[in-house]
Design a protein around this motif. Sequence first.
Motif, PDB file in Angstrom:
ATOM      1  N   ALA A  96      -5.173  31.287  20.077  1.00 13.40           N
ATOM      2  CA  ALA A  96      -6.301  32.160  20.394  1.00 13.40           C
ATOM      3  C   ALA A  96      -5.885  33.244  21.389  1.00 13.40           C
ATOM      4  CB  ALA A  96      -7.458  31.335  20.963  1.00 13.40           C
ATOM      5  N   ARG A  97      -5.053  32.856  22.347  1.00 20.98           N
ATOM      6  CA  ARG A  97      -4.554  33.836  23.328  1.00 20.98           C
ATOM      7  C   ARG A  97      -3.713  34.904  22.631  1.00 20.98           C
ATOM      8  NH1 ARG A  97      -2.796  30.403  26.318  1.00 20.98           N
ATOM      9  NH2 ARG A  97      -4.627  30.177  27.656  1.00 20.98           N
ATOM     10  N   GLN A  98      -2.872  34.495  21.689  1.00 18.48           N
ATOM     11  CA  GLN A  98      -2.045  35.452  20.957  1.00 18.48           C
ATOM     12  C   GLN A  98      -2.902  36.346  20.066  1.00 18.48           C
ATOM     13  OE1 GLN A  98       1.458  35.956  21.133  1.00 18.48           O
ATOM     14  NE2 GLN A  98       0.720  37.791  20.073  1.00 18.48           N
ATOM     15  N   LEU A  99      -3.914  35.777  19.432  1.00 19.99           N
ATOM     16  CA  LEU A  99      -4.826  36.571  18.601  1.00 19.99           C
ATOM     17  C   LEU A  99      -5.556  37.614  19.431  1.00 19.99           C
ATOM     18  CD1 LEU A  99      -6.306  33.675  16.423  1.00 19.99           C
ATOM     19  CD2 LEU A  99      -4.948  35.590  15.564  1.00 19.99           C
ATOM     20  N   LEU A 100      -5.971  37.235  20.631  1.00 18.43           N
ATOM     21  CA  LEU A 100      -6.634  38.182  21.523  1.00 18.43           C
ATOM     22  C   LEU A 100      -5.689  39.337  21.869  1.00 18.43           C
ATOM     23  CD1 LEU A 100      -9.085  38.925  23.280  1.00 18.43           C
ATOM     24  CD2 LEU A 100      -8.128  37.462  25.072  1.00 18.43           C
ATOM     25  N   GLU A 101      -4.434  38.995  22.168  1.00 16.13           N
ATOM     26  CA  GLU A 101      -3.457  40.040  22.475  1.00 16.13           C
ATOM     27  C   GLU A 101      -3.213  40.938  21.259  1.00 16.13           C
ATOM     28  OE1 GLU A 101       0.023  38.056  23.854  1.00 16.13           O
ATOM     29  OE2 GLU A 101      -0.937  37.248  25.669  1.00 16.13           O
ATOM     30  N   ASP A 102      -3.179  40.340  20.071  1.00 15.55           N
ATOM     31  CA  ASP A 102      -2.996  41.137  18.849  1.00 15.55           C
ATOM     32  C   ASP A 102      -4.152  42.118  18.668  1.00 15.55           C
ATOM     33  OD1 ASP A 102      -0.739  39.641  18.403  1.00 15.55           O
ATOM     34  OD2 ASP A 102      -1.621  38.399  16.814  1.00 15.55           O
ATOM     35  N   ALA A 103      -5.385  41.637  18.885  1.00 16.33           N
ATOM     36  CA  ALA A 103      -6.559  42.488  18.697  1.00 16.33           C
ATOM     37  C   ALA A 103      -6.577  43.636  19.705  1.00 16.33           C
ATOM     38  CB  ALA A 103      -7.829  41.655  18.824  1.00 16.33           C
ATOM     39  N   VAL A 104      -6.257  43.342  20.945  1.00 15.82           N
ATOM     40  CA  VAL A 104      -6.242  44.375  21.979  1.00 15.82           C
ATOM     41  C   VAL A 104      -5.136  45.393  21.692  1.00 15.82           C
ATOM     42  CG1 VAL A 104      -5.844  44.811  24.442  1.00 15.82           C
ATOM     43  CG2 VAL A 104      -7.294  42.894  23.716  1.00 15.82           C
ATOM     44  N   ALA A 105      -3.998  44.907  21.212  1.00 16.24           N
ATOM     45  CA  ALA A 105      -2.894  45.816  20.894  1.00 16.24           C
ATOM     46  C   ALA A 105      -3.260  46.786  19.774  1.00 16.24           C
ATOM     47  CB  ALA A 105      -1.657  44.999  20.509  1.00 16.24           C
ATOM     48  N   LEU A 106      -4.176  46.355  18.909  1.00 15.71           N
ATOM     49  CA  LEU A 106      -4.626  47.228  17.815  1.00 15.71           C
ATOM     50  C   LEU A 106      -5.688  48.229  18.268  1.00 15.71           C
ATOM     51  CD1 LEU A 106      -4.829  44.568  14.972  1.00 15.71           C
ATOM     52  CD2 LEU A 106      -3.303  46.556  15.012  1.00 15.71           C
ATOM     53  N   GLY A 107      -6.117  48.132  19.524  1.00 15.76           N
ATOM     54  CA  GLY A 107      -7.074  49.095  20.056  1.00 15.76           C
ATOM     55  C   GLY A 107      -8.448  48.546  20.365  1.00 15.76           C
ATOM     56  N   MET A 108      -8.667  47.227  20.173  1.00 19.59           N
ATOM     57  CA  MET A 108      -9.971  46.633  20.450  1.00 19.59           C
ATOM     58  C   MET A 108     -10.102  46.363  21.949  1.00 19.59           C
ATOM     59  SD  MET A 108     -11.700  43.309  18.609  1.00 19.59           S
ATOM     60  CE  MET A 108     -12.290  44.240  17.190  1.00 19.59           C
ATOM     61  N   LYS A 109     -11.252  46.672  22.520  1.00 16.53           N
ATOM     62  CA  LYS A 109     -11.471  46.433  23.948  1.00 16.53           C
ATOM     63  C   LYS A 109     -11.628  44.931  24.207  1.00 16.53           C
ATOM     64  CE  LYS A 109     -13.626  50.897  24.849  1.00 16.53           C
ATOM     65  NZ  LYS A 109     -14.845  51.605  25.352  1.00 16.53           N
TER      66      LYS A 109
ATOM     67  N   MET B 134     -15.899  34.525  19.864  1.00 13.66           N
ATOM     68  CA  MET B 134     -15.410  33.218  19.454  1.00 13.66           C
ATOM     69  C   MET B 134     -14.037  32.927  20.068  1.00 13.66           C
ATOM     70  SD  MET B 134     -16.041  30.392  17.819  1.00 13.66           S
ATOM     71  CE  MET B 134     -17.276  30.612  16.541  1.00 13.66           C
ATOM     72  N   LEU B 135     -13.178  33.918  20.109  1.00 14.34           N
ATOM     73  CA  LEU B 135     -11.876  33.738  20.740  1.00 14.34           C
ATOM     74  C   LEU B 135     -12.020  33.439  22.227  1.00 14.34           C
ATOM     75  CD1 LEU B 135      -9.658  36.522  19.093  1.00 14.34           C
ATOM     76  CD2 LEU B 135      -9.342  34.052  18.905  1.00 14.34           C
ATOM     77  N   MET B 136     -12.917  34.149  22.902  1.00  6.29           N
ATOM     78  CA  MET B 136     -13.124  33.936  24.335  1.00  6.29           C
ATOM     79  C   MET B 136     -13.690  32.539  24.598  1.00  6.29           C
ATOM     80  SD  MET B 136     -11.911  36.725  25.425  1.00  6.29           S
ATOM     81  CE  MET B 136     -12.304  36.650  27.176  1.00  6.29           C
ATOM     82  N   PHE B 137     -14.560  32.092  23.703  1.00  9.16           N
ATOM     83  CA  PHE B 137     -15.117  30.743  23.827  1.00  9.16           C
ATOM     84  C   PHE B 137     -14.006  29.703  23.644  1.00  9.16           C
ATOM     85  CE2 PHE B 137     -17.632  27.216  21.689  1.00  9.16           C
ATOM     86  CZ  PHE B 137     -18.200  26.750  22.867  1.00  9.16           C
TER      87      PHE B 137
ATOM     88  N   CYS C  93     -18.458  35.956   8.294  1.00 11.04           N
ATOM     89  CA  CYS C  93     -17.196  36.127   7.576  1.00 11.04           C
ATOM     90  C   CYS C  93     -16.251  37.082   8.300  1.00 11.04           C
ATOM     91  CB  CYS C  93     -17.463  36.630   6.158  1.00 11.04           C
ATOM     92  SG  CYS C  93     -18.258  35.399   5.103  1.00 11.04           S
ATOM     93  N   ASP C  94     -16.530  37.399   9.542  1.00 15.89           N
ATOM     94  CA  ASP C  94     -15.634  38.223  10.338  1.00 15.89           C
ATOM     95  C   ASP C  94     -14.328  37.443  10.544  1.00 15.89           C
ATOM     96  OD1 ASP C  94     -14.263  39.646  12.269  1.00 15.89           O
ATOM     97  OD2 ASP C  94     -15.983  39.901  13.591  1.00 15.89           O
ATOM     98  N   PRO C  95     -13.166  37.992  10.120  1.00 20.08           N
ATOM     99  CA  PRO C  95     -11.919  37.229  10.265  1.00 20.08           C
ATOM    100  C   PRO C  95     -11.597  36.843  11.702  1.00 20.08           C
ATOM    101  CG  PRO C  95     -11.488  39.518   9.637  1.00 20.08           C
ATOM    102  CD  PRO C  95     -12.951  39.288   9.462  1.00 20.08           C
ATOM    103  N   LEU C  96     -12.010  37.652  12.682  1.00 16.13           N
ATOM    104  CA  LEU C  96     -11.772  37.282  14.077  1.00 16.13           C
ATOM    105  C   LEU C  96     -12.558  36.029  14.459  1.00 16.13           C
ATOM    106  CD1 LEU C  96     -11.689  40.735  15.891  1.00 16.13           C
ATOM    107  CD2 LEU C  96      -9.926  38.969  16.017  1.00 16.13           C
ATOM    108  N   ARG C  97     -13.773  35.927  13.954  1.00 14.21           N
ATOM    109  CA  ARG C  97     -14.600  34.743  14.223  1.00 14.21           C
ATOM    110  C   ARG C  97     -14.000  33.519  13.541  1.00 14.21           C
ATOM    111  NH1 ARG C  97     -18.575  31.390  12.431  1.00 14.21           N
ATOM    112  NH2 ARG C  97     -20.405  31.103  13.774  1.00 14.21           N
ATOM    113  N   VAL C  98     -13.622  33.692  12.273  1.00 13.94           N
ATOM    114  CA  VAL C  98     -13.076  32.586  11.498  1.00 13.94           C
ATOM    115  C   VAL C  98     -11.786  32.068  12.132  1.00 13.94           C
ATOM    116  CG1 VAL C  98     -12.121  31.958   9.250  1.00 13.94           C
ATOM    117  CG2 VAL C  98     -14.151  33.389   9.365  1.00 13.94           C
ATOM    118  N   LEU C  99     -10.935  32.985  12.576  1.00 13.57           N
ATOM    119  CA  LEU C  99      -9.693  32.577  13.228  1.00 13.57           C
ATOM    120  C   LEU C  99      -9.958  31.899  14.562  1.00 13.57           C
ATOM    121  CD1 LEU C  99      -7.669  35.806  12.431  1.00 13.57           C
ATOM    122  CD2 LEU C  99      -6.993  33.517  11.706  1.00 13.57           C
TER     123      LEU C  99
END
Length: 428
Positions: free
Chosen positions: A400-413, A421-424, A385-391
């Motif tokens: 997916a590329r935009q979601l990755l950028e959003d996550a990194v911008a929030l401080g995630m490595k 899942m996004l990388m896949f 149920c991790d929203p990043l996985r679900v998305l």
Amino acid sequence: MSEGRLVLTKYRSRASGTVVLTSVDESLAARLPDLRLPTMPDEARAAFRAILAYETPPANGSLIDFLQLAENRGYSAHPCDWIPDYDQKLAGLHPELYQPWVDWLSEAGFTKFHCGNRITPENFTRFSPGQRGAPITALIKSGRADDFYDVKSIAEAHPASVRAVLASRIYAWGSFDGCYPWQVPLLEYFLADKSDKVSAIARTKLDKMGAFTTELAYARTLAGHITVDPEVVRWTVPPEPHTVPFYKEFACTSFGAVAEALDLAPTKLASRVDLDGLGKDLMVVAATSGDVDVRTILATRWLDHGTGGESLSLSLFDNVPMPLWERGLQAMLRSHYWNSVEEYLGPKSGTLDHPELGNWLAYEDMTASITKELKNRKLPINTACDPLRVLGKIASKAAARQLLEDAVALGMKPDHPRLTMLMFNLAL
């Protein structure tokens, strides 16, 4: 070249303890039958292995999300990375795409025959009694479409002892005590068997059904509790809240049969049924047996009524006009049942663009979940149920590329395991 071998890889899971996933070596991979899709490219294979290491899925059903995404993009898994689990307790639930591997491995002696195999006249006796029940049930369920051809093929190739096993497997499988009307033709087939034992099994089941051998018989029971007014079709006496009235009757009838018992056309019943009462109880019947006109009418009425996606059967929207399907998707995006969006999309999973994802509750929760993790330094408890996985499993590559950028911008490595899942998605 050696005949090859199975490769077992152990993982440690927070949720399930030790998890063993299976693959094959290069020699055995070369012998497996080709699937209808090519294996995924090397970059995607690496991302797939990262998902396996992070999620440590305990059974075949736990891999369906990312296997389905790969299939939607035109790829299959590589057998050196993964093959469906064949453990006697965990087998089955793998995507149909991989069935040729499952059956070949058993036929070649690398695995025992198990509940994930297809059962045929040729291999029936190679199943243990405990493992053949589920495959027989699957044949009976699918037999509605072809007059139970596969079941009858097994019956005609084997002695009475096998035919008795087949006849004994005809029942409601836990839904209720008895048989469904659609099983009656198969019971009648075994009723005519030359073996007294086999025919007695069928006779006992038919006798237990009594007069209720047709969908219309059950529909007439329901009709006795329904009132048809000029503007609405409703329960005569509404059932008590939080009860399941007439469960067996609904399970054994069809929308058309209920309409016939009420002397209405199916579309008239769909147009007039009380949505907040009888309609809720008829929803599954309509979704599974109603034609596209019936489902279009009901789905439109429920959406106009303000019914949320969490309260709608996904099957209502099968093959409905595209504008209605789009409305259904928007209802699912606002549902708290995140995984229903992927189920709704089906083969279209992995195609939603970023603006569409912005309407989804899972997208709203993504930011909060990342911020919370960075603050508490704890991974989400429920990975599924991790929203990043679900998305990640339903987004298009651009999204997916935009979601990755959003996550990194929030401080995630960028190499954070929650991003697997996004990388896949991006690697496919």
